[in-house]
Design a protein around this motif. Structure first.
Motif, PDB file in Angstrom:
ATOM      1  N   ARG A 181       0.857  -1.184   0.000  1.00 13.55           N
ATOM      2  CA  ARG A 181       0.000   0.000   0.000  1.00 13.55           C
ATOM      3  C   ARG A 181       0.890   1.231   0.000  1.00 13.55           C
ATOM      4  NH1 ARG A 181      -4.577   0.577   4.506  1.00 13.55           N
ATOM      5  NH2 ARG A 181      -5.758  -0.715   3.039  1.00 13.55           N
ATOM      6  N   TRP A 182       0.692   2.090  -0.982  1.00 15.02           N
ATOM      7  CA  TRP A 182       1.549   3.252  -1.167  1.00 15.02           C
ATOM      8  C   TRP A 182       0.729   4.522  -0.963  1.00 15.02           C
ATOM      9  CZ3 TRP A 182       6.597   2.487  -3.306  1.00 15.02           C
ATOM     10  CH2 TRP A 182       6.858   1.213  -3.821  1.00 15.02           C
ATOM     11  N   LYS A 183       1.445   5.545  -0.601  1.00 14.17           N
ATOM     12  CA  LYS A 183       0.838   6.875  -0.652  1.00 14.17           C
ATOM     13  C   LYS A 183       1.880   7.832  -1.220  1.00 14.17           C
ATOM     14  CE  LYS A 183      -1.878  10.236   1.716  1.00 14.17           C
ATOM     15  NZ  LYS A 183      -2.928  10.439   2.649  1.00 14.17           N
ATOM     16  N   ASN A 204       6.902  12.572  -1.976  1.00 11.62           N
ATOM     17  CA  ASN A 204       7.123  11.858  -0.733  1.00 11.62           C
ATOM     18  C   ASN A 204       6.483  10.484  -0.922  1.00 11.62           C
ATOM     19  OD1 ASN A 204       7.962  11.526   1.914  1.00 11.62           O
ATOM     20  ND2 ASN A 204       5.928  12.072   2.688  1.00 11.62           N
ATOM     21  N   VAL A 205       7.325   9.455  -0.985  1.00 16.00           N
ATOM     22  CA  VAL A 205       6.826   8.103  -1.254  1.00 16.00           C
ATOM     23  C   VAL A 205       6.697   7.374   0.071  1.00 16.00           C
ATOM     24  CG1 VAL A 205       7.267   5.935  -2.435  1.00 16.00           C
ATOM     25  CG2 VAL A 205       7.945   8.091  -3.492  1.00 16.00           C
ATOM     26  N   GLU A 206       5.455   7.065   0.446  1.00 19.61           N
ATOM     27  CA  GLU A 206       5.229   6.328   1.683  1.00 19.61           C
ATOM     28  C   GLU A 206       4.816   4.919   1.327  1.00 19.61           C
ATOM     29  OE1 GLU A 206       2.912   8.311   5.046  1.00 19.61           O
ATOM     30  OE2 GLU A 206       2.716   9.701   3.370  1.00 19.61           O
ATOM     31  N   LEU A 207       5.540   3.963   1.851  1.00 12.24           N
ATOM     32  CA  LEU A 207       5.148   2.573   1.697  1.00 12.24           C
ATOM     33  C   LEU A 207       4.502   2.191   3.020  1.00 12.24           C
ATOM     34  CD1 LEU A 207       5.181   0.231  -0.227  1.00 12.24           C
ATOM     35  CD2 LEU A 207       7.475  -0.317   0.496  1.00 12.24           C
ATOM     36  N   LEU A 208       3.164   2.286   3.065  1.00 16.20           N
ATOM     37  CA  LEU A 208       2.460   2.129   4.340  1.00 16.20           C
ATOM     38  C   LEU A 208       2.430   0.676   4.786  1.00 16.20           C
ATOM     39  CD1 LEU A 208      -0.522   4.477   3.532  1.00 16.20           C
ATOM     40  CD2 LEU A 208       1.439   5.013   4.950  1.00 16.20           C
ATOM     41  N   GLY A 213       7.758  -7.346   4.089  1.00 17.26           N
ATOM     42  CA  GLY A 213       8.817  -6.364   3.867  1.00 17.26           C
ATOM     43  C   GLY A 213       8.788  -5.311   4.964  1.00 17.26           C
ATOM     44  N   ASN A 214       9.549  -4.276   4.773  1.00 12.88           N
ATOM     45  CA  ASN A 214       9.625  -3.216   5.776  1.00 12.88           C
ATOM     46  C   ASN A 214       9.030  -1.931   5.225  1.00 12.88           C
ATOM     47  OD1 ASN A 214      11.197  -4.975   7.418  1.00 12.88           O
ATOM     48  ND2 ASN A 214      12.938  -4.475   6.083  1.00 12.88           N
ATOM     49  N   PRO A 215       7.948  -1.451   5.801  1.00 15.23           N
ATOM     50  CA  PRO A 215       7.389  -0.178   5.326  1.00 15.23           C
ATOM     51  C   PRO A 215       8.364   0.963   5.592  1.00 15.23           C
ATOM     52  CG  PRO A 215       5.838  -1.349   6.741  1.00 15.23           C
ATOM     53  CD  PRO A 215       7.152  -2.038   6.870  1.00 15.23           C
ATOM     54  N   GLY A 216       8.211   2.039   4.874  1.00 13.11           N
ATOM     55  CA  GLY A 216       9.129   3.158   5.052  1.00 13.11           C
ATOM     56  C   GLY A 216       8.645   4.390   4.324  1.00 13.11           C
ATOM     57  N   GLU A 217       9.475   5.403   4.389  1.00 11.32           N
ATOM     58  CA  GLU A 217       9.110   6.671   3.775  1.00 11.32           C
ATOM     59  C   GLU A 217      10.359   7.233   3.098  1.00 11.32           C
ATOM     60  OE1 GLU A 217       7.110   9.131   6.550  1.00 11.32           O
ATOM     61  OE2 GLU A 217       6.916  10.796   5.147  1.00 11.32           O
ATOM     62  N   GLN A 241      12.378  -1.356  13.060  1.00 13.89           N
ATOM     63  CA  GLN A 241      11.368  -2.379  13.338  1.00 13.89           C
ATOM     64  C   GLN A 241      10.350  -1.910  14.368  1.00 13.89           C
ATOM     65  OE1 GLN A 241      10.786  -4.783  11.691  1.00 13.89           O
ATOM     66  NE2 GLN A 241      12.539  -5.958  11.016  1.00 13.89           N
ATOM     67  N   THR A 242      10.824  -1.170  15.396  1.00 12.24           N
ATOM     68  CA  THR A 242       9.926  -0.778  16.475  1.00 12.24           C
ATOM     69  C   THR A 242       8.887   0.230  15.995  1.00 12.24           C
ATOM     70  OG1 THR A 242      11.667   0.740  17.052  1.00 12.24           O
ATOM     71  CG2 THR A 242      11.456  -1.233  18.417  1.00 12.24           C
ATOM     72  N   GLU A 243       9.234   1.042  14.993  1.00  8.72           N
ATOM     73  CA  GLU A 243       8.308   2.078  14.537  1.00  8.72           C
ATOM     74  C   GLU A 243       7.320   1.556  13.504  1.00  8.72           C
ATOM     75  OE1 GLU A 243      10.299   5.781  13.446  1.00  8.72           O
ATOM     76  OE2 GLU A 243      12.115   4.814  14.190  1.00  8.72           O
ATOM     77  N   ARG A 244       7.533   0.310  13.126  1.00  7.46           N
ATOM     78  CA  ARG A 244       6.754  -0.234  12.032  1.00  7.46           C
ATOM     79  C   ARG A 244       5.271  -0.239  12.345  1.00  7.46           C
ATOM     80  NH1 ARG A 244       8.669  -5.922   9.667  1.00  7.46           N
ATOM     81  NH2 ARG A 244       6.732  -6.305   8.596  1.00  7.46           N
TER      82      ARG A 244
END
Lengths: 247, 513
Positions: A181-183, A204-208, A213-217, A241-244
Motif C-alpha cells: 500500500r503506497w501513498k 514523498n513516497v510512503e510505503l504504508l 517487507g519493511n514499510p518506510g518513507e 522495526q519498532t516504529e513499524r
C-alpha cells in the motif's frame, strides 16, 4: 560472539526459507529485475519489487492522484520494457496521455477503458489481469473490499501481471490482500542555486504496508528518465522495526 | 414425348422442390382475427374504383351467398342487403404476407411473397425434418389454419405448377418429381398465371383444360398467344427457371439448428450455440476467414424472435473465444415458452491473416497480440466498444486536440509524442475558473483560489502561449503557466487572452505529478 553470528545466520536462512514457502523466489541474476526504485526496493522481500501482485495507491485529492499517476508511469516504464500493453481502467479518468511520455511510457501502448459503474471496473480489472499479454493493469476505483482484493491478488499470482489500484475514497479504507500500500504526495521541487522556474517532479513516497517487507518513507525525484533519491539529506532509510506500523 | 426428353437434358444436380401456400381469404381472415364479432357475419372489403365501391375481398359466408371479389358493392347489396362493407386498408396485403413469410422462416430459409395472396417457399432439402413431404405440408397448413387463415398448399418441382395445383388442384396436393405435365393436364388455363385477355381468348377457342393445348407445337402457340404465354407454360413445366426475391436475404455465412422440442434452459441454448459455432467455424477455417460480427437468433414458439450479437476486434474463427463472447449475453435471452429454431449469422467476415498464429507464442508481447484483442472483445461485449479508447498524437498545440482516438490496435502513431513542453498528468476535461491575484502583466499570479482553498505560488514557469486554431474555432489564445504552491503541489493555469487588470480570466487546466 561466534554463537551470535551463527544464530544470525540461521535466522536469515530461515527467513529466506519462509519467503520461498510463501512463493517469493530469490532473484536469479543480479539486477536485471530491478524496477529502478533504488533504495526503496530494499524494503521488499528479497529486495525485489513484487511483480505479479496488486499494489494499492491511496490518494484523495487530484494533486495526489497526479503524483500517483506520475509514480505509476515511472514504474510502467520498467514493466513495459519487454513490450506488451497496459490497461488503464477508470470511472472518470482525467489522465492526459501525452504527459506519460515524459515518464518513459509510450502513451499509444496504453488502452484506456472508461466506465460508468464501479462493478464494471472490478469486472474488467479481473478479466484483464487474467490476460498474460498485458504488462500491467491500473484501475481507478473508490474502494475495494478484502474479498475483492483477494480475488484480484489470486488472479495476478497466476498470470504474473502487475496490478495497480488507485483508491480515491479514503473514508472507506479497509484492510486488503494487496502486496503493498503506497501513498504518494507531491513535494516542493528542488532548484539549484535559486534559479527561477519549477524543477523536476518530487514526491514523498510512503510505503504504508508491504507483505513480508519493511514499510518506510522516502523522498524521490523523477529526473533524467528515472527515479532518483532526493538530493537533500533527509531520512532516506526504512523505519526501524519498532516504529513499524501494523500490517 | 418431346417434353420429357427435354426435361431430362436439364443440367440440374440438386432437385428443387417448392411449396406454394395460397391464402383464400387473406385480408378477411385477418380482419376476423382482429374483430371476432365478424365471424358469423358475411362481410366484404371494398375500395373505391372509378367512382364506385368495388369488392376486393370477401369472407367465406359472403362467398356462399354468391358475392365474389370484382363485384360492385351496390350489386352485392342487391343480393344480400345486410352485408357489412369494410373499407380497405392500403398496403395491408403486402404487410400481412411479409409477416406470414417471416413466420414461415422456421420451415425454410428461402421464402418469397407472391402478391396478392400467396407465399412461395423453396423447400429443397427441408422436408425430411418434418418426416417427409406429406408431414411438412400438413404441418404448414394445419398451423396456418389453426391460426385462423384459410390456407391451401401444394408441393411440386416448379413454382408455376405448385401455384396451379394449390389453387385449382383437386386430387393430390403433392406432385411427384417431374410429373408436372400430367398434373397440369386437367387444370383450367387460368392455373398458368396468364393475363385475363389471353385466358379469354383461350376460352373462346374452347381450350377448357391445359391438356387440350399442351402438346401443340410451340411455334403455333407463340404466334397465337405471345411469348409471355410460352414463358408461363415453360416455367410451370420446369423448362425455364423462375427467380424470386426472398423476403429475408440469404446470408452467405449462416447456420441453422431446428429443435425437435422447444428448449427453454440456458444449458440447452449453450449447446445449440456450441453446435452452430462448430459448424460455422469449421467452414470459415476451410476458407481462411474469420468472424468480425455475429448474430445468434432464437425463434420462439410464440412467434417472437430473440437475438444477441457480438463483434470482434480482428477476424477470428476460434470457437472458444467466440463462445465466450456470446456466453456473457446468453442470460439476456428470454426463452419464454421455448425456442424452436436457432440461427447463427456472420454478416461481417474477413480474411484471417496468418501471422497472428505465430505471434501467439512469441516471447515479446505486442499490442496487437491476439490475446489482447480477445480480452478487448470480451470487455467490449460487456461494457460497449465505445468505452475502450486508445490515443495517438496529433499535430496540434491546443491541448484538447493534441491527441486523437485511434480506431484500431494496429494503427501506429503518425508523429512522435512531444516532450519538449510540460504537460500535466491529470488534465481536466473542461478548464475551471479560478480567482487569482496577478498584479504584474505577463507574470504568473502570486496566489489563486481553487475550490475554496488559497494556493500561494512559490515557483512558476511560463508563459507558454498557445494560439487558438482560428481555422477550427474562434476565441482567445491561452497563456499557460506551470506553478507550484507552498505545499509543493504543481498546477497548470492559464489566462484567456491578453492581460488586463480587471477583466483577465484565469483557469486551472491540470495537475502535474
Amino acid at each position: 560472539m561466534e554463537k551470535a553470528a551463527l544464530k544470525k545466520d540461521v535466522i536469515s536462512r530461515l527467513r529466506k526459507d519462509i519467503l520461498l514457502l510463501e512463493g517469493y523466489k530469490p532473484p536469479l541474476t543480479g539486477n536485471s529485475n530491478a524496477i529502478g526504485l533504488g533504495l526503496i526496493e530494499d524494503a521488499f522481500p528479497n529486495a525485489v519489487f513484487p511483480r505479479g501482485s496488486i499494489h494499492e495507491f491511496l490518494c484523495d485529492q487530484p494533486e495526489h492522484a497526479a503524483a500517483s499517476g506520475g509514480f505509476i508511469s515511472g514504474l510502467l516504464k520498467s514493466l513495459m520494457k519487454q513490450g506488451g500493453a497496459c490497461l488503464w481502467i477508470g470511472l472518470s479518468r482525467t489522465i492526459f496521455p501525452p504527459a506519460l511520455k515524459a515518464f518513459g511510457v509510450e502513451p499509444d501502448r496504453i488502452i484506456f477503458i472508461d466506465l460508468k459503474r464501479e462493478r464494471d471496473v472490478l469486472w474488467v480489472m479481473e478479466e484483464a489481469i487474467k490476460c498474460e499479454g498485458l504488462a500491467a493493469v491500473i484501475a481507478e476505483i473508490e474502494a475495494v473490499s478484502f474479498t475483492e482484493s483477494r480475488r484480484l491478488q489470486l488472479a495476478v499470482e497466476k498470470s504474473r501481471v502487475t496490478g495497480f489500484i488507485v483508491r480515491n475514497d479514503l473514508q472507506k479504507l479497509s484492510s486488503t490482500a494487496c502486496a503493498a500500500r503506497w501513498k504518494i504526495t507531491p513535494l516542493p521541487s528542488e532548484i539549484d542555486n535559486g534559479l527561477p522556474g519549477v524543477g523536476f517532479p518530487k514526491w514523498n513516497v510512503e510505503l504504508l504496508k508491504v507483505k513480508n517487507g519493511n514499510p518506510g518513507e522516502w523522498k524521490m525525484e523523477w529526473s533524467d528518465q528515472g527515479f532518483r533519491p532526493s538530493r537533500e539529506k533527509a531520512l532516506n532509510a526504512p523505519l526501524k522495526q519498532t516504529e513499524r506500523k501494523a500490517g | 414425348m418431346l417434353l420429357l426428353s427435354r426435361q431430362n437434358e436439364k443440367p440440374d444436380n440438386m432437385k428443387k422442390r417448392f411449396i406454394v401456400v395460397w391464402f383464400r381469404h387473406l385480408t378477411t381472415d385477418w380482419l376476423t382475427l382482429r374483430r371476432p364479432d365478424l365471424q358469423s357475419v358475411p362481410f366484404v372489403i371494398a375500395a373505391p374504383d372509378h367512382g364506385r365501391l368495388m369488392i376486393i375481398a370477401t369472407n367465406m359466408l359472403a362467398e356462399t351467398q354468391g358475392i365474389l371479389p370484382g363485384m360492385v358493392v351496390a350489386d352485392a347489396k342487391a343480393i344480400h342487403p345486410e352485408i357489412e362493407v369494410i373499407h380497405a386498408i392500403p398496403g395491408i396485403t403486402e404487410k400481412l404476407l411479409k409477416a406470414l413469410g417471416e413466420w414461415c422462416i422456421r420451415y425454410t430459409p428461402i421464402i418469397s411473397v407472391d402478391l396478392p395472396d400467396g407465399l412461395i417457399l423453396d423447400m429443397s432439402g427441408c422436408a425430411h425434418l418434418w418426416g417427409g413431404e406429406r408431414g411438412y405440408l400438413k404441418e404448414i397448413v394445419n398451423r396456418l389454419r389453426s391460426k385462423g387463415y384459410d390456407a391451401r398448399a401444394a408441393i411440386t418441382d416448379t413454382i408455376g405448377t405448385a401455384w396451379a395445383v394449390s389453387r385449382y388442384g383437386r386430387v393430390n396436393p403433392i406432385i411427384e418429381p417431374e410429373q408436372q405435365a400430367s398434373a397440369l393436364l386437367n387444370l383450367p388455363p387460368e392455373a398458368l398465371r396468364l393475363e385475363p385477355l389471353i385466358i379469354e381468348r383461350l376460352q373462346k377457342l374452347g381450350f377448357r383444360t391445359i391438356g387440350s393445348f399442351i402438346d401443340m407445337p410451340r411455334s403455333v402457340l407463340r404466334r397465337r398467344f405471345g411469348a409471355a404465354f410460352i414463358q408461363r407454360l415453360d416455367q410451370a413445366l420446369g423448362l425455364e427457371e423462375e427467380y424470386r426475391i426472398p423476403i429475408i436475404p440469404i446470408e452467405a455465412y449462416q447456420e441453422r439448428l431446428p429443435c425437435l422440442e422447444p428448449v427453454r434452459t440456458a444449458t440447452a441454448i449453450e449447446i445449440a450455440l456450441q453446435t452452430l459455432l462448430e459448424r460455422l467455424c469449421e467452414r470459415l477455417q476451410k476458407e481462411g476467414k474469420g468472424i468480425r460480427t455475429a448474430i445468434f437468433r432464437g425463434y420462439r414458439v410464440d412467434g417472437k424472435t430473440v437475438h444477441i450479437d457480438i463483434g470482434t476486434n480482428r477476424p477470428t474463427h476460434n470457437i472458444r473465444h467466440i463462445f465466450k463472447l456470446f456466453e456473457l449475453k446468453i442470460s439476456s435471452i428470454e426463452p419464454a415458452l421455448g425456442i424452436e429454431l436457432f440461427i447463427l449469422d456472420a454478416p461481417k467476415v474477413e480474411d484471417v491473416s496468418l501471422d497472428q498464429e505465430t505471434l501467439w507464442n512469441e516471447e515479446r508481447k505486442q499490442l496487437d497480440d491476439l490475446i489482447i484483442a480477445e480480452l478487448l472483445d470480451k470487455v467490449a461485449g460487456k461494457v460497449g466498444a465505445h468505452n475502450i479508447r486508445r490515443y495517438l498524437p496529433q499535430e496540434h498545440y491546443w491541448p484538447e486536440r493534441s491527441i486523437k482516438q485511434s480506431s484500431s490496435l494496429q494503427e501506429q502513431p503518425a508523429t512522435t509524442w512531444r516532450t519538449d513542453r510540460p504537460r500535466p498528468v491529470q488534465l481536466l476535461s473542461y478548464p475551471q475558473r479560478v480567482e487569482v491575484t496577478a498584479p504584474i502583466p505577463d507574470y504568473p499570479p502570486i496566489l489563486f483560489r481553487y475550490k475554496n482553498k488559497v494556493h500561494h505560488i512559490k515557483k512558476a514557469d511560463g508563459p507558454e502561449r498557445i494560439e487558438r486554431e482560428w481555422w477550427l474555432e474562434e476565441g482567445e489564445h491561452r497563456d499557460y503557466y506551470t506553478v507550484e504552491d507552498q505545499d509543493g503541489q504543481r498546477y497548470w493555469l492559464f489566462r484567456a487572452g491578453h492581460y488586463s487588470a480587471e477583466q483577465s480570466q484565469w483557469f486551472i487546466h491540470g495537475f502535474f505529478a
